[in-house]
Design an enzyme around this catalytic site. Structure first.
Site, PDB file in Angstrom:
ATOM      1  N   ASP A  72      -7.008   1.324  -2.781  1.00  0.00           N
ATOM      2  CA  ASP A  72      -8.215   0.964  -2.036  1.00  0.00           C
ATOM      3  C   ASP A  72      -8.720   2.144  -1.191  1.00  0.00           C
ATOM      4  O   ASP A  72      -9.760   2.038  -0.537  1.00  0.00           O
ATOM      5  CB  ASP A  72      -7.993  -0.278  -1.167  1.00  0.00           C
ATOM      6  CG  ASP A  72      -6.878  -0.122  -0.147  1.00  0.00           C
ATOM      7  OD1 ASP A  72      -6.166   0.900  -0.177  1.00  0.00           O
ATOM      8  OD2 ASP A  72      -6.710  -1.044   0.686  1.00  0.00           O
ATOM      9  N   ASP A 114      -2.155   1.072  -3.854  1.00  0.00           N
ATOM     10  CA  ASP A 114      -2.998  -0.038  -4.306  1.00  0.00           C
ATOM     11  C   ASP A 114      -4.450   0.406  -4.473  1.00  0.00           C
ATOM     12  O   ASP A 114      -5.340  -0.405  -4.643  1.00  0.00           O
ATOM     13  CB  ASP A 114      -2.895  -1.237  -3.357  1.00  0.00           C
ATOM     14  CG  ASP A 114      -3.346  -0.920  -1.932  1.00  0.00           C
ATOM     15  OD1 ASP A 114      -3.297   0.255  -1.531  1.00  0.00           O
ATOM     16  OD2 ASP A 114      -3.751  -1.848  -1.204  1.00  0.00           O
ATOM     17  N   SER A 129       0.820  -1.209   0.000  1.00  0.00           N
ATOM     18  CA  SER A 129       0.000   0.000   0.000  1.00  0.00           C
ATOM     19  C   SER A 129       0.854   1.260   0.000  1.00  0.00           C
ATOM     20  O   SER A 129       1.551   1.539  -0.963  1.00  0.00           O
ATOM     21  CB  SER A 129      -0.953  -0.032   1.197  1.00  0.00           C
ATOM     22  OG  SER A 129      -1.854   1.053   1.149  1.00  0.00           O
ATOM     23  N   ASP A 183      -3.872   6.065  -2.846  1.00  0.00           N
ATOM     24  CA  ASP A 183      -2.646   5.423  -2.381  1.00  0.00           C
ATOM     25  C   ASP A 183      -2.236   4.377  -3.423  1.00  0.00           C
ATOM     26  O   ASP A 183      -2.886   4.228  -4.455  1.00  0.00           O
ATOM     27  CB  ASP A 183      -2.811   4.833  -0.977  1.00  0.00           C
ATOM     28  CG  ASP A 183      -3.941   3.812  -0.864  1.00  0.00           C
ATOM     29  OD1 ASP A 183      -4.606   3.530  -1.878  1.00  0.00           O
ATOM     30  OD2 ASP A 183      -4.164   3.294   0.243  1.00  0.00           O
TER      31      ASP A 183
END
Length: 451
Positions: A240, A238, A97, A236
């Protein structure tokens, strides 16, 4: 073997000291033995170490007898989506992340994209890694799986495309993976996307994408102002989580986005349940009630929110940390669905994002989350409860300490991972009172910490 990369909800660690191909292969084997999964989705983020770790993970999964369905370079939510959509037994996303660029990690789910964390299998996987393995009698197979088409179709199902009109939107992928999805969505939407830090690049030439840090916000804010955009979005690595900037380049606290999304979603569903965290609540409660919904408080953290959403069959769940969860997305969090809903609201209302948000900030001014390093967090929180609790209208321990009065309230929580106490304060339409009580509580915390 160093297993310090195993955390409460996922795996995170420095490569190669804490996470490497050898450990990843063992984790794949252990995952199959502990979960019994036979069909597993594997995806990975843009970090330079991710392809090698994902390949080793897949080798371990197949050696233990599981079939691997590789969705390639992707976001965490695409692993969630693919696991649920294709009825797989589980999914693993290789990502760290917003951690530093020399780190990597994994996020794991079981069937139905139910999270696997320390209280339901992650610790068992960690412990199993230490024991010897033998190969399964029948090795698993490998298959590449194209998921983007179905995923984009699903995302577009959340909005009424006919209600949309041209908007200029700044998109800052932070050189993570979000840009790949924007490029696909762009073909179906009337928006003009102004793309910055757009290309996936695991070297992170513009810094690790973590828009929650104030120092990482200026690129998006400046582009919104320079281009006269209707709003800005930053993700961010990734993707999510997504973060919003209004047409003036102002960063919008995640708390107010929860209320806006709850309102927009309930308008579509004509009611339903909304799960929220206890840190800041009054704005969300007000908007959910006005939209004919039922607000339900849950302990902070994705595993708790997702389970409570399942228990209550909630249509939406939101945390002020910019995690937004959707029932029709397997109760999982998405960084793409929220901005689509906000853009839809701008088009349908004909209003600016600042005008939608200003009224809510005025009605319920909030401190935002303030962290303080405290030597003995439990003692300090107990002392504050003893001092503030007796005169309060309500005291709650759903997550940390929540203390409510007629015209202001606060929440104090301990971090799971460090000696930090997190403070959130809000008031009813009185910014000066909120600021006064925030400063008062910070001084009390400092004094107690020294005693």
């Amino acid at each position: 073997m160093d297993l310090s990369c195993f955390k409460a909800y996922d795996l995170r660690g420095r490569v190669p000291e804490q996470l490497n191909a050898e450990l990843a292969e063992k984790i794949g084997r252990a995952y199959v033995e502990i979960t019994g999964a036979r069909k597993v989705i594997v995806g990975y983020d843009i970090r330079l170490s991710s392809p090698e770790i994902a390949e080793a993970l897949g080798t371990g999964l197949m050696a233990a007898g599981a079939d691997v369905f590789d969705i390639g370079l992707s976001g965490t939510e695409q692993v969630y989506f693919a696991t649920s959509h294709f009825n797989m037994d589980g999914g693993i996303m290789v990502t760290a992340s917003h951690n530093p660029k020399d780190h990597n990690g994994m996020k794991m789910v079981g069937s139905g994209s139910r999270p696997i964390s320390s209280d339901n299998g992650l610790n068992d996987i960690r412990d199993r890694v230490l024991e010897p393995f033998t190969d399964a009698a029948t090795q698993g197979s490998y298959e590449s799986l194209e998921v983007m088409t179905d995923y984009v179709d699903h995302l577009l199902g959340y909005i009424d495309s006919a209600s949309l009109h041209p908007l200029s939107i700044v998109c800052n992928a932070g050189n993570g993976g979000a840009g790949l999805v924007i490029d696909e969505l762009e073909q179906h939407l009337p928006f003009d996307f102004i793309k910055i830090h757009h290309q996936p690049d695991g070297h992170f030439p513009n810094g690790v994408p973590n828009p929650i840090l104030p120092e990482n916000r200026s690129a998006t804010a400046d582009a919104v102002i320079a281009q006269g955009a209707a709003m800005g979005i930053a993700w961010d690595g990734d993707y999510d989580r997504c973060f919003f900037f209004d047409e003036n380049g102002r960063f919008i606290e995640g708390y107010y986005i929860v209320g806006l999304l709850a309102d927009q979603f309930l308008r579509k569903t004509g009611g339903g349940k909304v799960i929220h965290d206890p840190r800041l609540t009054w704005n969300t409660l007000d908007l959910v009630r006005a939209a004919g919904g039922e607000a339900i408080e849950s302990k902070t953290g994705h595993a708790f929110i997702k389970q409570r959403m399942r228990d209550e069959d909630a249509v939406y769940g939101g945390e002020m940390s910019a995690h937004h969860y959707f029932r029709d997305f397997a109760y999982c969090d998405s960084g793409m669905i929220p901005w689509l809903l906000v853009a839809e609201r701008l088009c349908q209302s004909g209003r600016t994002l600042s005008s939608l948000i200003d009224a809510r900030i005025e009605a319920y001014p909030a401190s935002g989350e303030i962290n303080r390093t405290i030597d003995d967090p439990a003692r300090v929180i107990a002392a504050i409860e003893a001092s503030y609790g007796p005169s309060a209208k309500q005291v709650s321990h759903v997550d940390g300490l929540s203390v409510e009065y007629d015209d202001w309230r606060f929440n104090l929580r301990m971090s799971n991972t460090e000696p930090v106490v997190r403070l959130n304060v809000e008031s009813r339409g009185d910014k000066a009172l909120m600021e006064e009580k925030t400063e008062e509580l910070l001084q009390v915390m400092d004094r107690l910490n020294k005693e």
